[in-house]
Design an enzyme around this catalytic site. Structure first.
Site, PDB file in Angstrom:
ATOM      1  N   ASP A 162      -0.234  -3.832  -6.854  1.00  0.00           N
ATOM      2  CA  ASP A 162      -1.348  -4.435  -6.124  1.00  0.00           C
ATOM      3  C   ASP A 162      -2.611  -4.188  -6.947  1.00  0.00           C
ATOM      4  OD1 ASP A 162       0.370  -5.011  -4.050  1.00  0.00           O
ATOM      5  OD2 ASP A 162      -0.574  -3.676  -2.602  1.00  0.00           O
ATOM      6  N   HIS A 168       5.725  -0.709 -10.188  1.00  0.00           N
ATOM      7  CA  HIS A 168       7.112  -1.180 -10.139  1.00  0.00           C
ATOM      8  C   HIS A 168       7.444  -2.002 -11.384  1.00  0.00           C
ATOM      9  CE1 HIS A 168       7.840  -0.143  -5.762  1.00  0.00           C
ATOM     10  NE2 HIS A 168       6.536   0.060  -5.900  1.00  0.00           N
ATOM     11  N   SER A 214      -6.101   3.324 -11.676  1.00  0.00           N
ATOM     12  CA  SER A 214      -6.345   2.985 -13.056  1.00  0.00           C
ATOM     13  C   SER A 214      -5.872   1.582 -13.378  1.00  0.00           C
ATOM     14  CB  SER A 214      -5.682   4.014 -13.975  1.00  0.00           C
ATOM     15  OG  SER A 214      -6.148   3.860 -15.287  1.00  0.00           O
TER      16      SER A 214
END
Length: 283
Positions: A90, A147, A250
């Site tokens: 995200d 992921h 980050s």
């Protein structure tokens, strides 16, 4: 705002890099009972964190800020698109597109080399000449597990020491070679289309970065480039599986070989992205 967090939000120039990072790490890892709960509650309100998506939405049940920050999502909260490559996080798109020779576009007036990004390994960087890249920025409000965008077999992990500049869009426009100067963890995978690299980039007060096969990579903050090889292990991660996480947010940088993929036609710099959405398809 809870007392425990005041030092962490002082201007960066008032604290040395190591002191700021170490303090943030101690606060984030502390099991402070009610203080921890107040800190989390303040953070959720400050950054408008959507706890309805969390597997555990009960703020008071988290024993440390790190436990909250790396919280899991509810099953099915991020379905995987029918695509060859899905978005791994995200966040927002910093930049993406073609690598010009060995140069990656950072922002207007700034580029950096693939060799610098991967810690000086020119043979690894050569695989990505005229290839493709994507830089994705995770803000404090975002889900902070990372992921896999595609299936991959782990070949190597490289820790590269560096600075801890902020990686927000303003800094990306102002600091030359930002992503190749900050502390980072380079993960090299073998895939059906060739080599693929995912780089986890550290930033101001990032307490640590971790991978699912290694655990915490930093701390300790090693003084030189250090690598781990996995030729004797069969570490295979499937598309959509968790591969790592940030403790305080980050940027993720991905590198793909030449003539491998077409990016999502709806992607644009500064646009929002969600884990599991269509990122690209094979050419």
């Amino acid at each position: 705002m809870p007392t425990v967090s005041r030092l962490a939000v002082l201007p960066q120039y008032l604290l040395p890099k190591s002191a700021l990072t170490n303090f943030a790490g101690r606060v984030a890892g502390a099991k402070g009972g009610d203080k921890t709960t107040r800190l989390i509650r303040w953070f959720v309100g400050k950054y408008d964190v959507n706890m309805d998506e969390a597997a555990n939405p009960d703020i008071a049940s988290y024993h440390s800020f790190n436990e909250f920050f790396t919280r899991a999502l509810k099953p099915g909260a991020r379905p995987l698109a029918k695509a060859d490559f899905v978005c791994p996080v995200d966040g927002r798109i910093s930049q993406f597109g073609a690598i010009e020779g060995d140069q990656i576009f950072q922002a207007k007036g700034h580029k950096f080399s693939t060799t610098a990004l991967v810690g000086g390994d020119a043979s690894l960087a050569r695989h990505f000449e005229h290839g493709s890249f994507a830089n994705l920025y995770l803000s404090p409000r975002d889900y902070h597990r990372i992921h896999m965008p595609c299936d991959g077999k782990l070949k190597r992990m490289i820790y590269v020491p560096g600075e801890l500049f902020s990686v927000n869009p303003t800094t990306a426009r102002g600091v030359p070679g930002l992503f190749a100067r900050n502390e980072r963890v380079v993960c090299e995978f073998e895939t059906a289309f060739g080599p693929f690299v995912m780089v986890l980039v550290g930033a101001t007060i990032v307490g640590s970065m971790a991978t699912v096969w290694h655990g915490l990579v930093n701390p300790p903050r090693l003084p030189k480039v250090t690598e781990w090889t996995y030729a004797d292990q069969d570490i295979v991660l499937k598309k959509g599986e968790e591969m790592g996480r940030f403790l305080l947010g980050s940027t993720v940088v991905m590198l793909f070989p030449k003539d491998t993929l077409h990016f999502n036609q709806h992607w644009q710099p500064a646009g929002p992205v969600r884990l599991g959405e269509l990122m690209a398809n094979l050419k």
